[in-house]
Structure formats: C-alpha cells, structure tokens
Design a protein around this motif. Structure first.
Motif, short mmCIF file in Angstrom:
data_model
loop_
_atom_site.label_atom_id
_atom_site.label_comp_id
_atom_site.label_asym_id
_atom_site.label_seq_id
_atom_site.Cartn_x
_atom_site.Cartn_y
_atom_site.Cartn_z
N ASP A 146 8.58 21.17 27.02
CA ASP A 146 9.67 20.19 27.17
C ASP A 146 10.90 20.72 27.90
O ASP A 146 11.78 19.95 28.24
CB ASP A 146 10.10 19.70 25.78
N THR A 147 11.01 22.02 28.09
CA THR A 147 12.22 22.61 28.66
C THR A 147 11.85 23.61 29.74
O THR A 147 11.01 24.46 29.51
CB THR A 147 13.02 23.34 27.56
N LEU B 243 21.35 32.24 32.26
CA LEU B 243 22.79 32.00 32.29
C LEU B 243 23.51 33.33 32.37
O LEU B 243 23.03 34.34 31.86
CB LEU B 243 23.24 31.28 31.01
N LEU B 244 24.69 33.33 32.99
CA LEU B 244 25.52 34.53 33.06
C LEU B 244 26.84 34.23 32.37
O LEU B 244 27.49 33.23 32.68
CB LEU B 244 25.76 34.94 34.51
N THR C 31 24.99 26.55 35.78
CA THR C 31 23.56 26.26 35.85
C THR C 31 23.21 25.05 35.00
O THR C 31 23.63 24.97 33.85
CB THR C 31 22.76 27.48 35.34
N PHE C 32 22.45 24.11 35.54
CA PHE C 32 21.97 22.98 34.76
C PHE C 32 20.72 23.41 34.01
O PHE C 32 19.82 24.02 34.57
CB PHE C 32 21.64 21.78 35.65
N MET D 263 25.43 23.03 27.93
CA MET D 263 26.82 23.01 28.34
C MET D 263 26.98 23.64 29.72
O MET D 263 26.34 24.65 30.03
CB MET D 263 27.66 23.79 27.32
N GLY D 264 27.82 23.06 30.53
CA GLY D 264 28.12 23.60 31.85
C GLY D 264 29.11 24.75 31.74
O GLY D 264 29.36 25.29 30.67
N ARG D 265 29.69 25.12 32.87
CA ARG D 265 30.65 26.22 32.89
C ARG D 265 31.82 25.90 31.96
O ARG D 265 32.32 24.79 31.95
CB ARG D 265 31.18 26.45 34.30
N SER D 266 32.25 26.88 31.19
CA SER D 266 33.42 26.69 30.34
C SER D 266 34.23 27.98 30.32
O SER D 266 33.70 29.08 30.43
CB SER D 266 33.02 26.28 28.92
#
Length: 112
Positions: A39-40, A45-46, A69-70, A100-103
């Motif tokens: 499913d994924t 991610l960095l 990254t999406f 979650m996107g960039r934060s």
C-alpha cells in the motif's frame, strides 16, 4: 494483501544519524528509510537538527523532510469518507494519507 492477519505492522525501515558535538553545540543529520509494501511506496527523508546548551537552557531547531519529499504514511490509515467525486484519480475510497511535508521548528527547554 496476504490475508495473514498482520495489521498495522511497519514495513522494513531504519534511521541513520550522524551527530557532532562541538562545545555547547550539538548537530545531527538524519535520514529515514522505508522499504515499500503493497500500500505504500518506498521513500527516504532527510532531517537536520541542531541545539545549543547554555547552563539550564537548551535551544533546539531543525528542518524535517528537508527536500519536501512526498510520501504516504505506512501506518497512517486511509481516506475513507470521500466519494468518487472527491478523488482526483477516480479511486472511490482507500487513498493512503500523505506524510508531512517540509517543516521548520524551534524549541526551548529549561531544566530546574
């Protein structure tokens, strides 16, 4: 699905981090790696973190998902409430929730 009754088990994943301490500074560069499952899709991610310690006060700041990254959350569940009119790709339900996107964050900690 394999019908093996394993529910909400995280796929193969890992974190690799490099930490540097110089005086009162602590810096961390971390990557999060997740192997794909049915499913994924797989993703990497960095994250960058830094903190400064002064007596009883510590200030932390960082950037999570530096490259924005999406990805779909492996254990995030699914959109179930939308009908066929709500789906951009025509899938009537069961679209994986995105991560979650960039934060960017800043935090303070005080020990007393």
């Amino acid at each position: 699905m394999t019908d093996d009754h394993l529910y909400h088990m995280m796929p193969v994943n890992g974190k690799i981090a490099l930490e540097q301490r110089v005086g009162r500074w602590t810096n961390v560069i971390e990557t999060v790696l997740v192997h794909n499952e049915v499913d994924t899709g797989a993703y990497a991610l960095l994250n960058l973190r830094s903190s400064y310690q002064w007596n009883n006060l510590r200030v932390d700041f960082g950037i999570e998902n530096v490259f924005d990254t999406f990805y779909d959350l492996p254990l995030g569940g699914l959109y179930l409430g939308q009908g066929a009119t709500m789906a951009a790709d025509g899938i009537p339900w069961g679209i994986a929730l995105p991560g979650m996107g960039r934060s960017v964050y800043v935090a303070t900690n005080l020990k007393f």
